[in-house]
Design an enzyme around this catalytic site. Sequence first.
Site, PDB file in Angstrom:
ATOM      1  N   GLN A 111      37.267 -10.727  77.939  1.00 53.50           N
ATOM      2  CA  GLN A 111      36.480 -10.550  76.713  1.00 53.50           C
ATOM      3  C   GLN A 111      37.303  -9.759  75.688  1.00 53.50           C
ATOM      4  O   GLN A 111      37.681  -8.611  75.921  1.00 53.50           O
ATOM      5  CB  GLN A 111      35.165  -9.817  76.997  1.00 53.50           C
ATOM      6  CG  GLN A 111      34.220  -9.946  75.797  1.00 53.50           C
ATOM      7  CD  GLN A 111      32.973  -9.083  75.900  1.00 53.50           C
ATOM      8  OE1 GLN A 111      33.057  -7.926  76.300  1.00 53.50           O
ATOM      9  NE2 GLN A 111      31.839  -9.625  75.499  1.00 53.50           N
ATOM     10  N   HIS A 190      34.300 -11.243  71.622  1.00 49.31           N
ATOM     11  CA  HIS A 190      33.133 -10.346  71.622  1.00 49.31           C
ATOM     12  C   HIS A 190      32.590 -10.247  70.192  1.00 49.31           C
ATOM     13  O   HIS A 190      33.072  -9.460  69.385  1.00 49.31           O
ATOM     14  CB  HIS A 190      33.560  -8.975  72.150  1.00 49.31           C
ATOM     15  CG  HIS A 190      32.422  -8.052  72.479  1.00 49.31           C
ATOM     16  ND1 HIS A 190      31.146  -8.217  71.994  1.00 49.31           N
ATOM     17  CD2 HIS A 190      32.374  -6.948  73.262  1.00 49.31           C
ATOM     18  CE1 HIS A 190      30.365  -7.249  72.469  1.00 49.31           C
ATOM     19  NE2 HIS A 190      31.094  -6.467  73.235  1.00 49.31           N
ATOM     20  N   HIS A 193      26.736  -6.893  69.723  1.00 50.46           N
ATOM     21  CA  HIS A 193      26.476  -5.453  69.930  1.00 50.46           C
ATOM     22  C   HIS A 193      27.003  -4.498  68.868  1.00 50.46           C
ATOM     23  O   HIS A 193      27.304  -3.340  69.170  1.00 50.46           O
ATOM     24  CB  HIS A 193      27.015  -5.029  71.314  1.00 50.46           C
ATOM     25  CG  HIS A 193      26.378  -5.804  72.433  1.00 50.46           C
ATOM     26  ND1 HIS A 193      26.949  -5.962  73.663  1.00 50.46           N
ATOM     27  CD2 HIS A 193      25.206  -6.464  72.503  1.00 50.46           C
ATOM     28  CE1 HIS A 193      26.172  -6.690  74.450  1.00 50.46           C
ATOM     29  NE2 HIS A 193      25.092  -7.006  73.748  1.00 50.46           N
ATOM     30  N   TYR A 195      29.823  -4.404  67.194  1.00 48.22           N
ATOM     31  CA  TYR A 195      31.265  -4.130  67.075  1.00 48.22           C
ATOM     32  C   TYR A 195      31.825  -4.909  65.881  1.00 48.22           C
ATOM     33  O   TYR A 195      31.072  -5.522  65.122  1.00 48.22           O
ATOM     34  CB  TYR A 195      31.956  -4.420  68.419  1.00 48.22           C
ATOM     35  CG  TYR A 195      31.425  -3.473  69.496  1.00 48.22           C
ATOM     36  CD1 TYR A 195      31.671  -2.098  69.395  1.00 48.22           C
ATOM     37  CD2 TYR A 195      30.626  -3.914  70.535  1.00 48.22           C
ATOM     38  CE1 TYR A 195      31.148  -1.196  70.325  1.00 48.22           C
ATOM     39  CE2 TYR A 195      30.101  -3.020  71.473  1.00 48.22           C
ATOM     40  CZ  TYR A 195      30.364  -1.665  71.354  1.00 48.22           C
ATOM     41  OH  TYR A 195      29.831  -0.773  72.261  1.00 48.22           O
ATOM     42  N   GLY A 333      24.303  -8.634  84.251  1.00 46.79           N
ATOM     43  CA  GLY A 333      25.074  -7.414  84.056  1.00 46.79           C
ATOM     44  C   GLY A 333      24.769  -6.391  85.120  1.00 46.79           C
ATOM     45  O   GLY A 333      25.448  -6.289  86.148  1.00 46.79           O
TER      46      GLY A 333
END
Length: 380
Positions: A111, A190, A193, A195, A333
């Site tokens: 990732q 990615h 979330h 970022y 997860g």
Amino acid sequence: MEKKIDNGREEEQPIPLLTPYKMGPFQLSHRVVLAPLTRQRSYGNVPQPHAALYYSQRTTKGGFLIAEATGVSDTAQGYTDTPGIWTKEHVEAWKPIVDAVHAKGGIIFCQLWHVGRVSNYDAQPNGQAPISSTDKALTPRVQSNSTGFDLEYYSPPRRLRKEEIPNIVNDFRLAAINAIEAGFDGVEIHGAHGYLIEQFMKDEANDRTDEYGGSMENRCRFALEIVEAVSNAIGPLRVGIRLSPFTYFNDSADSNPNALGLYMAEALNKYGILYLHMVDPKLRFNPNFKRHDGSLLPMRKAFKGTFLAAGGYLREDGNEAIAENGADLIAYGRWFLSNPDLPRRFELNAPLTKYDSSTFYISDPVIGYTDYPFLETTTA
Ligand SMILES: Cc1cc2nc3c(=O)[nH]c(=O)nc-3n(C[C@H](O)[C@H](O)[C@H](O)COP(=O)(O)O)c2cc1C
């Protein structure tokens, strides 16, 4: 197989999560995927030998694993001891880890991550400001840990100039080439979330007025430029992307997550990438964060490649999602973290070991990392 009573007769029914699936060139033996999980045990950003054991414990023949978020450059980091893939040393250090997964017949993607403004001066080269779509700082966040509470400080970011953006796109491209050099079967970009990529995509974080801000098309431009560059470098069938339009994390919300998710699902079709990995709106890590009532279904229908769903799934709703064609694969997860043999436990409908969130991010190479029991040792 599971026994089901039908008209008084017992019939063997396949367990949807444990049926095979062909993901582009990869023949998967089941649909229980290891979700990317940051573990902060890569000292000095260098992946460590203990990660080989950790990932191989979670490998099955024909199983699909997504490795933890991995920095694409020296400006990409925001947390201690998260791995990188921008130096030769990183590439060499990943090789035995990837080899350990391949030795057991697993398929593993890396990732690729840039935290953007979720960082601080200490994590940046020469103590410089973190980069972002914006110069708005994140609000400090109080986070509980095993010894009490940490107040995480985020340094005010520096808004990337338009002419700098191609350099960041290129960092993702080079990192993808490095990942293939390290032996990974592909990469997951990615884009979730809060970022860097989401800091461009979501309108709470993006306050730009150039062609990377404003309209949905403009806000998604950066993400799609990365997808294009990475696909051209390593081939689209080795590329996935993770998105979380509904998730509220790191001060990144969007005023219209349904439209954002759908726009991306449709736009991604142009590049023919392998998969789209979406975080389910039902996921809520922190009860203070807003929860969204949206659905992944429109995105599932719009995207032509493999569709992964993640976030808050257990055995039953995972099986249901596969059976109802809501997703092709389910990424797990926390339960995969604490149950290295999760596919087997799902097969047997065996009890699960509860995860211990106080050891998620400690730097111990064993505790809370490679010491979760396998079924045989639990029941022995
Ligand atoms: C310890 C921990 C680390 C995580 N690290 C990452 C990460 O590196 N990249 C990412 O995209 N998501 C990360 N996540 C989110 C997970 O991939 C997953 O989406 C989330 O845990 C919800 O799925 P679950 O309910 O099956 O745990 C992390 C979650 C946890 C608990």
